[in-house]
Motif scaffolding. Structure first.
Motif, PDB file in Angstrom:
ATOM      1  N   SER A 174     -20.969  62.263 -24.513  1.00  0.00           N
ATOM      2  CA  SER A 174     -21.503  61.848 -25.819  1.00  0.00           C
ATOM      3  C   SER A 174     -21.761  63.092 -26.661  1.00  0.00           C
ATOM      4  O   SER A 174     -21.734  64.214 -26.150  1.00  0.00           O
ATOM      5  N   ASP A 175     -22.023  62.856 -27.945  1.00  0.00           N
ATOM      6  CA  ASP A 175     -22.270  63.999 -28.844  1.00  0.00           C
ATOM      7  C   ASP A 175     -23.525  64.752 -28.423  1.00  0.00           C
ATOM      8  O   ASP A 175     -23.691  65.936 -28.697  1.00  0.00           O
ATOM      9  N   GLY A 176     -24.422  64.076 -27.720  1.00  0.00           N
ATOM     10  CA  GLY A 176     -25.646  64.724 -27.243  1.00  0.00           C
ATOM     11  C   GLY A 176     -26.543  63.690 -26.602  1.00  0.00           C
ATOM     12  O   GLY A 176     -26.171  62.521 -26.464  1.00  0.00           O
ATOM     13  N   SER A 177     -27.742  64.117 -26.194  1.00  0.00           N
ATOM     14  CA  SER A 177     -28.678  63.165 -25.583  1.00  0.00           C
ATOM     15  C   SER A 177     -30.092  63.484 -26.027  1.00  0.00           C
ATOM     16  O   SER A 177     -30.402  64.612 -26.429  1.00  0.00           O
ATOM     17  N   PHE A 178     -30.918  62.465 -25.967  1.00  0.00           N
ATOM     18  CA  PHE A 178     -32.353  62.631 -26.199  1.00  0.00           C
ATOM     19  C   PHE A 178     -33.039  62.787 -24.856  1.00  0.00           C
ATOM     20  O   PHE A 178     -32.723  62.065 -23.909  1.00  0.00           O
ATOM     21  N   ARG A 179     -33.975  63.713 -24.778  1.00  0.00           N
ATOM     22  CA  ARG A 179     -34.807  63.808 -23.572  1.00  0.00           C
ATOM     23  C   ARG A 179     -36.216  64.142 -24.025  1.00  0.00           C
ATOM     24  O   ARG A 179     -36.524  65.287 -24.363  1.00  0.00           O
ATOM     25  N   GLY A 180     -37.069  63.102 -24.068  1.00  0.00           N
ATOM     26  CA  GLY A 180     -38.401  63.311 -24.618  1.00  0.00           C
ATOM     27  C   GLY A 180     -38.275  63.720 -26.082  1.00  0.00           C
ATOM     28  O   GLY A 180     -37.550  63.098 -26.855  1.00  0.00           O
ATOM     29  N   LYS A 182     -36.860  66.439 -27.109  1.00  0.00           N
ATOM     30  CA  LYS A 182     -35.738  67.371 -27.273  1.00  0.00           C
ATOM     31  C   LYS A 182     -34.421  66.621 -27.406  1.00  0.00           C
ATOM     32  O   LYS A 182     -34.288  65.472 -26.987  1.00  0.00           O
ATOM     33  N   THR A 183     -33.425  67.316 -28.000  1.00  0.00           N
ATOM     34  CA  THR A 183     -32.048  66.816 -27.910  1.00  0.00           C
ATOM     35  C   THR A 183     -31.234  67.855 -27.151  1.00  0.00           C
ATOM     36  O   THR A 183     -31.533  69.051 -27.190  1.00  0.00           O
ATOM     37  N   ILE A 184     -30.202  67.376 -26.462  1.00  0.00           N
ATOM     38  CA  ILE A 184     -29.359  68.261 -25.652  1.00  0.00           C
ATOM     39  C   ILE A 184     -27.914  68.120 -26.127  1.00  0.00           C
ATOM     40  O   ILE A 184     -27.435  67.003 -26.343  1.00  0.00           O
ATOM     41  N   ASP A 185     -27.243  69.244 -26.283  1.00  0.00           N
ATOM     42  CA  ASP A 185     -25.871  69.278 -26.796  1.00  0.00           C
ATOM     43  C   ASP A 185     -24.872  69.059 -25.663  1.00  0.00           C
ATOM     44  O   ASP A 185     -24.288  70.001 -25.142  1.00  0.00           O
ATOM     45  N   LEU A 186     -24.669  67.799 -25.288  1.00  0.00           N
ATOM     46  CA  LEU A 186     -23.774  67.512 -24.157  1.00  0.00           C
ATOM     47  C   LEU A 186     -22.327  67.889 -24.468  1.00  0.00           C
ATOM     48  O   LEU A 186     -21.619  68.422 -23.614  1.00  0.00           O
ATOM     49  N   LYS A 187     -21.894  67.600 -25.697  1.00  0.00           N
ATOM     50  CA  LYS A 187     -20.491  67.877 -26.028  1.00  0.00           C
ATOM     51  C   LYS A 187     -20.214  69.383 -25.943  1.00  0.00           C
ATOM     52  O   LYS A 187     -19.154  69.806 -25.458  1.00  0.00           O
ATOM     53  N   LYS A 207     -21.170  58.218 -29.548  1.00  0.00           N
ATOM     54  CA  LYS A 207     -22.156  58.734 -30.512  1.00  0.00           C
ATOM     55  C   LYS A 207     -23.539  58.322 -30.045  1.00  0.00           C
ATOM     56  O   LYS A 207     -23.786  57.154 -29.791  1.00  0.00           O
ATOM     57  N   ARG A 208     -24.440  59.291 -29.918  1.00  0.00           N
ATOM     58  CA  ARG A 208     -25.812  58.938 -29.573  1.00  0.00           C
ATOM     59  C   ARG A 208     -26.810  59.591 -30.522  1.00  0.00           C
ATOM     60  O   ARG A 208     -27.754  58.965 -30.964  1.00  0.00           O
ATOM     61  N   ILE A 209     -26.611  60.880 -30.836  1.00  0.00           N
ATOM     62  CA  ILE A 209     -27.651  61.571 -31.632  1.00  0.00           C
ATOM     63  C   ILE A 209     -27.161  61.944 -33.031  1.00  0.00           C
ATOM     64  O   ILE A 209     -27.867  62.611 -33.774  1.00  0.00           O
ATOM     65  N   ASP A 210     -25.942  61.505 -33.385  1.00  0.00           N
ATOM     66  CA  ASP A 210     -25.360  61.810 -34.703  1.00  0.00           C
ATOM     67  C   ASP A 210     -25.300  63.307 -34.970  1.00  0.00           C
ATOM     68  O   ASP A 210     -25.676  63.782 -36.044  1.00  0.00           O
ATOM     69  N   ALA A 211     -24.826  64.056 -33.981  1.00  0.00           N
ATOM     70  CA  ALA A 211     -24.722  65.514 -34.149  1.00  0.00           C
ATOM     71  C   ALA A 211     -23.343  65.864 -34.704  1.00  0.00           C
ATOM     72  O   ALA A 211     -22.382  65.128 -34.499  1.00  0.00           O
ATOM     73  N   ASN A 212     -23.279  66.989 -35.388  1.00  0.00           N
ATOM     74  CA  ASN A 212     -21.970  67.525 -35.776  1.00  0.00           C
ATOM     75  C   ASN A 212     -21.400  68.245 -34.570  1.00  0.00           C
ATOM     76  O   ASN A 212     -21.971  69.223 -34.106  1.00  0.00           O
ATOM     77  N   VAL A 213     -20.284  67.745 -34.052  1.00  0.00           N
ATOM     78  CA  VAL A 213     -19.706  68.392 -32.873  1.00  0.00           C
ATOM     79  C   VAL A 213     -18.259  68.747 -33.158  1.00  0.00           C
ATOM     80  O   VAL A 213     -17.610  68.142 -34.013  1.00  0.00           O
ATOM     81  N   ASN A 214     -17.776  69.749 -32.445  1.00  0.00           N
ATOM     82  CA  ASN A 214     -16.360  70.116 -32.565  1.00  0.00           C
ATOM     83  C   ASN A 214     -15.522  69.112 -31.801  1.00  0.00           C
ATOM     84  O   ASN A 214     -15.812  68.810 -30.648  1.00  0.00           O
ATOM     85  N   MET A 215     -14.484  68.598 -32.450  1.00  0.00           N
ATOM     86  CA  MET A 215     -13.553  67.675 -31.787  1.00  0.00           C
ATOM     87  C   MET A 215     -12.197  68.358 -31.740  1.00  0.00           C
ATOM     88  O   MET A 215     -11.624  68.693 -32.780  1.00  0.00           O
TER      89      MET A 215
END
Length: 635
Positions: A174-180, A182-187, A207-215
């Motif tokens: 996913s584009d990222g994750s929520f943890r408490g 914080k957000t984590i940049d999984l992509k 899509k989970r955190i609506d982050a701008n990620v490189n595709m």
């Protein structure tokens, strides 16, 4: 109905005797009456622990997702299969019915096929605890692809190691994750891992955190548009009983992680049967296991076991401390949870915060409590029993492993009388043996030894991916014709088992074998202590002496440390014996833990032995910064 729901102790003993006297007949009855098969088996069981080779329901054909989803559509189509409880309590929970789950799994399976995934291909899943995680697991199983879920807290290098070992063709992330908070940049972590992996052809991104990620063009695809276009039905791939269902990596005490291979039919039968009985699941119950699907607990007791029984299972994205330490209890009240399954680490963390968070919530729906991951210490057990279960909900203290696939030694709720710190009795069909150092079985009660299993059970791992020799060396070489668990255990006067910790956590002091778990239990009963870990270090006279790392509750931090050391050793003397007293007690801000909550004693051992030149892989630690603090203060 044959023995599918055990309700009292007498019935347990009857069914257990039948299951060990004639295992083939027993498991054949369970398999025949409670599951959908495309073709029946030719042979229930063939096995040889010297090779080692185990085959259950040979010749049978099935698809596990038909058992998890399709067969419920007519009777439970509108029943909630999965409740998704997001990280932020302000975001509403999502209820996914069996019909909706069928639609979503089929669409996802068709996306996998469209991207060239076929039966036998490996797919790495690196997702947070969002519905797409359970759905992608089931979509792989639908088309016969082998899923390899990697917990979405592992580093890029740990992820790359696992992708390369099983030569995955695809990553789902996913584009990222929520943890408490914080957000984590999984992509970003996936991108870094893939710099070093040449087998990956495509990456699907939820899509989970609506982050701008490189595709990366031609490799990376947003998942949702593909799902929207996919057809809503997908014919299940017909699998053979012994076809691999998934690979799940477990960290070795030495060397690279081991990819445990679980196959289809036996795993399905055993996880479904254990789930129904251990937790005494009934049709309208709401069941919640707080684990992550990245661990075996999540595979067996969030996804496959519950869904095979047509249960309602909760997936929780968050952490027990966010937005405050009442989060677990708020969810129990909100969804009227009946069975609650969590780790001793979580219970100790919540107990440390007191009961005021509990008292704000109605926990009267709880019928069964469970623990998993490590033996639960007595103080935590009583806190859980008194405050969460109000002495009305039995605690099933379950012992099992990634390698075993399902619960092995456990109370059965309402049938087995519980005893704090004891996993109690072997589950139906499980034949444990305690062995001495000379490889002889220790008979009778009030004994302790190394815990082995002497007969195969349906959900056991069949091999280590790509390295059968390592599987044989690790699990079948220590004791002839037996599976060695790596754990020590004792059997009390009535035949109850207590797991005493990894055998490599047994420390020989002046010729006495001391398991660390009972000593830690004693320390943790001190009112000022939050948590502890014991390791051995070389001693000129005793051979080894004991080194204790102790984390204090806030109330204990202001106490005189020398007095606390004396009180702790006094407790150990009273409960274990003077031989188990600690030579050194270091007070620490915390203990190094894996993300699943296991204390990394390997690292603590090296620090105690002042051998810190190579601490090994610390990438899987939840709190690597703690290690430096402990090294700075070492006694």
């Amino acid at each position: 109905m044959s023995n599918y729901h055990i309700k009292h102790l007498e019935e347990y003993y009857q069914v257990y005797r039948k299951s060990v006297r004639n295992p083939e007949v027993f498991w054949e009855e369970i398999a025949e009456e409670h599951f959908m098969w495309r073709k029946k088996w030719d042979n229930v069981l063939s096995w040889d622990f010297t090779k080692p080779e185990v085959k259950w329901f040979e010749g049978a054909q099935l698809n596990i997702t038909e058992n998890c989803i399709d067969r419920h559509l007519y009777t439970r189509g509108n029943k909630t299969a999965i409740i998704f409880e997001p990280n932020d309590p302000k975001e509403s929970a999502e209820h996914i019915t069996y019909k909706q789950l069928h639609d979503r799994v089929c669409r996802f399976a068709n996306v996998l096929k469209e991207k060239g995934i076929k039966k036998g291909d490996r797919v790495c899943i690196y997702l947070p605890m969002i519905p797409e995680l359970a759905i992608s697991v089931l979509a792989c199983a639908r088309i016969g692809a082998i899923h390899s879920v990697v917990f979405a807290g592992f580093s890029a290098s740990a992820l790359a190691t696992r992708i390369k070992d099983s030569e995955c063709k695809m990553v789902i992330t996913s584009d990222g994750s929520f943890r408490g908070s914080k957000t984590i940049d999984l992509k970003g972590i996936v991108d870094e891992a893939l710099e070093d992996c040449d087998t990956i052809e495509s990456v699907l991104v939820a899509k989970r955190i609506d982050a701008n990620v490189n595709m990366k063009s031609g490799r990376d695809y947003w998942l949702q548009p593909l799902l929207d276009e996919a057809y809503h039905d997908c014919e299940p791939e017909i699998m053979n009983a012994e076809d691999p269902l998934f690979i799940l990596y477990t960290s070795g005490s030495t060397g690279k992680p081991k990819g445990m291979v679980h196959t289809t039919a036996g795993y399905m039968v055993y996880t479904a049967y254990t789930f129904k009985n251990v937790f005494q699941y009934r049709e309208k119950d709401v069941y919640w296991c707080t684990a992550d699907i990245g661990w075996i607990t999540g595979h067996s007791y969030i996804v496959y076991g519950p869904l095979c029984n047509g249960a309602t299972t909760i997936m929780f994205e968050g952490v027990p401390s966010y937005p405050d330490f009442g989060r677990f209890w708020e969810i129990v009240e909100k969804h009227k949870v009946n069975q609650f399954y969590t780790a001793p680490t979580a219970i100790r963390a919540l107990a440390k915060e007191g009961v005021e968070h509990l008292e704000k919530h109605d926990l009267s729906s709880l019928k069964v409590l469970g623990t998993v991951g490590e033996p639960i210490n007595e103080e935590a057990w009583h806190w859980y029993d008194d405050n969460v279960g109000k002495k009305k909900a039995p605690i099933v203290d379950t012992w099992w492993q990634t390698e075993t696939g399902g619960i092995m030694i456990t109370p059965i709720a309402f049938a087995t009388p519980t005893k704090p710190t004891y996993a109690t009795l072997p589950f139906i069909g499980i034949q444990p043996a305690l062995m001495d150092e000379n490889g002889k079985e220790i008979k009778g009660n009030q004994v302790d030894g190394r815990l082995c299993i002497k007969f195969p059970w349906p959900s056991m791992a069949r091999t280590i991916w790509g390295n059968h020799q390592r599987y044989k060396d690790t699990y079948f070489s220590a004791f002839e014709n037996k599976y060695f668990t790596g754990d020590g255990a004792l059997r009390d006067e009535v035949g109850y088992y207590r797991i005493t910790g990894r055998v490599d956590d047994v420390i020989i002091v002046s010729g006495h074998n001391l398991g660390t778990a009972p000593i830690e239990d004693a320390i943790n009963e001190h009112p000022a202590v939050a948590e502890s870990a014991i390791v051995g270090f070389p001693h000129d006279i005793k051979g080894n002496a004991l080194y204790g790392y102790v984390t204090l509750k806030e109330t204990g931090e202001s106490r005189n440390h020398d007095n606390l050391r004396k009180e702790i050793n006094q407790l150990i003397t009273e409960q274990v014996g003077p031989i188990a007293k600690l030579d050194k007690i270091q007070f620490t801000a915390g203990l190094p833990k894996t993300r699943s909550g296991k204390i990394m004693r390997r690292i603590l051992r090296k620090i105690a032995c002042k051998d810190t030149s190579n601490l090994g892989d610390t990438s899987t630690l939840l709190n690597p910064e703690i290690v430096q603090g402990i090294m700075d203060e070492v006694l």
